[in-house]
Scaffold this active site. Structure first.
Site, PDB file in Angstrom:
ATOM      1  N   HIS A  23     -53.975  35.969 -45.319  1.00 17.00           N
ATOM      2  CA  HIS A  23     -53.774  34.931 -46.328  1.00 17.00           C
ATOM      3  C   HIS A  23     -54.010  33.561 -45.714  1.00 17.00           C
ATOM      4  CE1 HIS A  23     -50.015  35.045 -44.083  1.00 17.00           C
ATOM      5  NE2 HIS A  23     -49.856  33.780 -44.443  1.00 17.00           N
ATOM      6  N   HIS A  34     -56.080  28.238 -42.318  1.00 14.14           N
ATOM      7  CA  HIS A  34     -56.639  29.290 -41.467  1.00 14.14           C
ATOM      8  C   HIS A  34     -56.092  30.641 -41.929  1.00 14.14           C
ATOM      9  CE1 HIS A  34     -52.648  28.660 -39.778  1.00 14.14           C
ATOM     10  NE2 HIS A  34     -52.721  29.925 -39.380  1.00 14.14           N
TER      11      HIS A  34
END
Length: 179
Positions: free
Chosen positions: A121, A37
């Site tokens: 990220h 995620h």
């Protein structure tokens, strides 16, 4: 008390492509692909009343527009003592605006500001005992990172259990973005 954060889900096809980078880095504890995620805002451990207020507050952001996310490179956090390997997200005005909106709404709901700089990220591995040289060698040997792009049609409120690495993550509520 639930431990909460908001984020963007990574589609299965992108998760699979990222999973092909797994292996060959000593000290790496690879994250399960279903836990991939992009965190928008870590909320932390809150009581159930605060969790309900957070969930209701996030409804105000459904007028945010859909956009694409593009993963463009591998990187590490931790400098000389790397602690995480990640796939980095190309800077995007739409993503930054959505994250800033989360910050504003959650502060209005009574949460303290998140003191960390937003660095979007996807964490691929937690590192323990890996040197900066090990990580650099891994990234060099991993070959060219072919950019991966996917559309974002919603963000979610995740919960996690108190554990090393957090996962597995549960989607508590989803919030569609405007077309």
């Amino acid at each position: 008390m639930p431990r909460l954060f908001t984020g963007l889900e990574v589609p299965e096809s992108v998760a699979f492509a990222l999973s092909l980078k797994r292996g060959g880095l000593s000290g790496a504890r690879w994250i399960d692909t279903d836990s991939y995620h992009i965190t928008l805002r870590f909320i932390g451990d809150v009581d159930h009343q605060t969790a309900d207020e957070v969930a209701a507050s996030l409804d105000r952001l459904s007028n945010s527009m859909r956009f694409d996310v593009r993963l463009t490179h591998l990187g590490t956090f931790g400098g000389d003592k790397p602690r995480a390997l990640f796939a980095g997200v190309e800077p995007s005005a739409a993503l930054s605006q959505l994250q800033s909106a989360h910050e504003r709404v959650l502060q209005r709901a009574g949460l303290p500001p998140d003191g960390r700089k937003f660095v979007p990220h996807v964490t691929l591995a937690r590192l323990r005992g890996s040197s900066a040289m090990d990580a650099a060698r891994f990234m060099a040997e991993a070959g060219r990172f072919e950019p991966l792009q996917f559309p974002v049609g919603r963000f979610v409120l995740f919960s996690s259990r108190d554990s090393v690495g957090g996962g597995p993550y549960v989607v508590e509520q989803s919030y569609p973005l405007a077309a």
